[in-house]
Scaffold this motif. Sequence first.
Motif, short mmCIF file in Angstrom:
data_model
loop_
_atom_site.label_atom_id
_atom_site.label_comp_id
_atom_site.label_asym_id
_atom_site.label_seq_id
_atom_site.Cartn_x
_atom_site.Cartn_y
_atom_site.Cartn_z
N LEU A 149 1.06 -1.52 0.11
CA LEU A 149 0.13 -0.15 -0.26
C LEU A 149 0.63 1.28 0.02
O LEU A 149 0.70 2.26 -0.66
CB LEU A 149 -0.99 -0.25 1.43
N GLY A 150 2.01 1.31 0.44
CA GLY A 150 3.01 2.46 0.41
C GLY A 150 3.39 2.38 -0.28
O GLY A 150 3.32 3.94 -0.86
N GLY A 151 3.68 1.89 -1.21
CA GLY A 151 3.75 2.07 -2.86
C GLY A 151 2.86 3.04 -3.34
O GLY A 151 3.15 3.57 -4.66
N LEU A 152 1.26 2.40 -3.49
CA LEU A 152 -0.02 2.92 -3.68
C LEU A 152 -0.11 4.02 -3.62
O LEU A 152 -0.40 5.61 -4.62
CB LEU A 152 -1.10 2.32 -3.50
N ILE A 153 0.56 4.52 -1.72
CA ILE A 153 0.07 5.86 -1.59
C ILE A 153 1.39 7.09 -2.69
O ILE A 153 0.92 8.10 -2.89
CB ILE A 153 0.19 6.09 0.13
N ALA A 154 2.45 6.44 -1.97
CA ALA A 154 3.55 6.50 -3.28
C ALA A 154 3.21 7.37 -4.96
O ALA A 154 3.41 8.31 -5.11
CB ALA A 154 4.59 6.87 -3.43
N ARG A 155 2.59 6.53 -5.93
CA ARG A 155 2.46 6.40 -6.34
C ARG A 155 1.08 7.82 -7.12
O ARG A 155 1.36 8.75 -7.85
CB ARG A 155 1.73 5.36 -6.99
N TYR A 156 0.42 7.54 -5.92
CA TYR A 156 -0.79 8.76 -5.91
C TYR A 156 -0.35 9.84 -5.83
O TYR A 156 -0.61 11.02 -6.46
CB TYR A 156 -2.28 8.40 -4.91
N GLY A 174 5.65 -5.19 -4.41
CA GLY A 174 4.67 -5.89 -4.11
C GLY A 174 3.12 -4.69 -4.05
O GLY A 174 2.22 -5.30 -3.34
N THR A 175 3.77 -4.29 -5.09
CA THR A 175 2.53 -2.63 -4.85
C THR A 175 1.20 -2.67 -5.84
O THR A 175 1.55 -3.18 -7.12
CB THR A 175 2.77 -1.58 -5.61
N PRO A 176 -0.68 -3.34 -5.00
CA PRO A 176 -1.15 -3.49 -6.11
C PRO A 176 -1.86 -2.53 -7.16
O PRO A 176 -2.72 -1.69 -6.82
CB PRO A 176 -2.00 -3.88 -5.36
N HIS A 177 -0.78 -1.77 -8.28
CA HIS A 177 -0.68 -0.77 -9.67
C HIS A 177 -2.33 -1.04 -9.83
O HIS A 177 -2.55 -0.42 -10.14
CB HIS A 177 0.20 -1.05 -9.77
N SER A 178 -2.68 -1.66 -9.97
CA SER A 178 -4.02 -2.01 -11.23
C SER A 178 -5.21 -2.67 -10.17
O SER A 178 -5.87 -3.05 -10.38
CB SER A 178 -4.05 -3.11 -12.13
N GLY A 179 -4.74 -2.73 -9.30
CA GLY A 179 -6.00 -3.33 -7.79
C GLY A 179 -6.00 -4.85 -7.87
O GLY A 179 -5.19 -5.74 -8.73
N ASP A 224 3.72 -13.95 -5.13
CA ASP A 224 2.78 -12.93 -4.36
C ASP A 224 1.52 -13.31 -3.86
O ASP A 224 0.54 -13.10 -4.49
CB ASP A 224 3.43 -11.58 -4.26
N HIS A 225 0.73 -14.17 -2.31
CA HIS A 225 -0.17 -14.39 -2.35
C HIS A 225 -1.23 -12.91 -2.13
O HIS A 225 -2.28 -13.59 -1.66
CB HIS A 225 -0.03 -14.28 -0.90
N LEU A 226 -0.33 -11.90 -2.10
CA LEU A 226 -1.78 -10.44 -1.75
C LEU A 226 -1.89 -9.42 -3.14
O LEU A 226 -2.69 -9.52 -3.13
CB LEU A 226 -0.76 -9.63 -0.91
N MET A 227 -1.03 -10.30 -4.66
CA MET A 227 -1.13 -9.96 -5.28
C MET A 227 -2.40 -10.54 -6.31
O MET A 227 -2.12 -11.75 -6.57
CB MET A 227 -0.42 -9.67 -6.29
N PRO A 229 -4.56 -10.47 -10.21
CA PRO A 229 -3.68 -11.64 -10.74
C PRO A 229 -2.02 -10.82 -9.73
O PRO A 229 -1.90 -9.94 -9.52
CB PRO A 229 -3.86 -10.99 -11.93
N LEU A 230 -1.13 -11.86 -10.15
CA LEU A 230 0.36 -11.37 -9.95
C LEU A 230 0.62 -10.92 -10.45
O LEU A 230 1.10 -9.31 -10.11
CB LEU A 230 0.81 -12.93 -10.19
N GLU A 231 0.25 -10.41 -12.19
CA GLU A 231 0.86 -9.01 -12.90
C GLU A 231 -0.13 -8.04 -12.29
O GLU A 231 0.81 -6.56 -12.33
CB GLU A 231 0.56 -9.30 -14.14
N THR A 232 -0.81 -7.41 -10.95
CA THR A 232 -1.04 -6.45 -11.08
C THR A 232 -0.12 -5.35 -9.55
O THR A 232 0.02 -4.60 -9.95
CB THR A 232 -2.48 -6.60 -10.04
N ALA A 233 0.45 -6.23 -9.66
CA ALA A 233 2.18 -5.52 -9.20
C ALA A 233 3.03 -4.81 -10.31
O ALA A 233 4.01 -4.41 -9.50
CB ALA A 233 2.66 -6.55 -8.06
#
Length: 296
Positions: A149-156, A174-179, A224-227, A229-233
């Motif tokens: 999530l920290g990567g998503l906050i920084a990207r925003y 491991g940031t969910p860039h596409s959700g 990465d079990h939290l992504m 699909p995997l490619e969302t990162a």
Amino acid sequence: MKVTGAVPPFLPLCQRLLPSRLAGLSMTLLKATALEIVILAGHLLLYPSGITQERRGPLPEPPSPEDATQLPTEAKPPVVLLHGFIDNRSVFVLLRRSLAQHGHRQVESLNYSPLTCDIRTAAELLGRHIEEICERTGSKEVDIVGHSLGGLIARYYVQRLGGDLRVRTLVTLGTPHSGTAVVPLASAHPIVRQMRPGSPVIEELTRPAPGCRTHFVSFWSDLDHLMEPLETACIDHPDLIAQNVQVSGIGHLALPVHPAVATGIRQALDTPLPKAPAATHTGTRAGGHTGGLTVA
């Protein structure tokens, strides 16, 4: 990047019972899961030490002329570390030490409240922190390493709030860039809903970002079990200068602590940035990789 270690004594049995490719995958997954459990246990022990905000001590003294190298080197910008969901700065203990040992004199870890319910608000707060860091250190820009999530906050902050004026390089782990669609029951939390595919925040990040100056490097793991699909990162945006780096054999929790990933992060921060004009910015397709970084 492959995670290697001692061969378990039951590996020959697995190879006899399962096809070779399936056995190899199973053992890789087993080792990655065991590593995740060990890291989680260690992180739970360190978690109390990172609850409070980091104390801002005096800046390190620059090296004396006697200790300086013969060739002049440009000072590295401050590095800001931003943790993931329901976490704190203690997750970066090892990465912080690695960066400091390799010439990054100013490394700061920021905590955002575990009660944070909006990525946009957290990004605005991050922007204020960045301005304070720049004023205090005299630096015009910073680098950011964000986990999950920290990567998503920084990207925003970079893409939607003009943060590209301050952020030279943004590394995401491991940031969910596409959700991410993992753990549907977790959607009860508002910030988790914002990390879902198709959320308003994710949709905002797909909008045009012409002239964005920040260089993005996204590390994504095939285990990465939290992504989902995997490619969302991976970052897939035509207006962003982005590199997607695949990490093999480790899970989500290992990304900010594994020494091989730390090496890749240092390479990302220390590699001279391309001087291409904004009109020639190129992105990478989801799942694609660029060859500018080597993770061993």
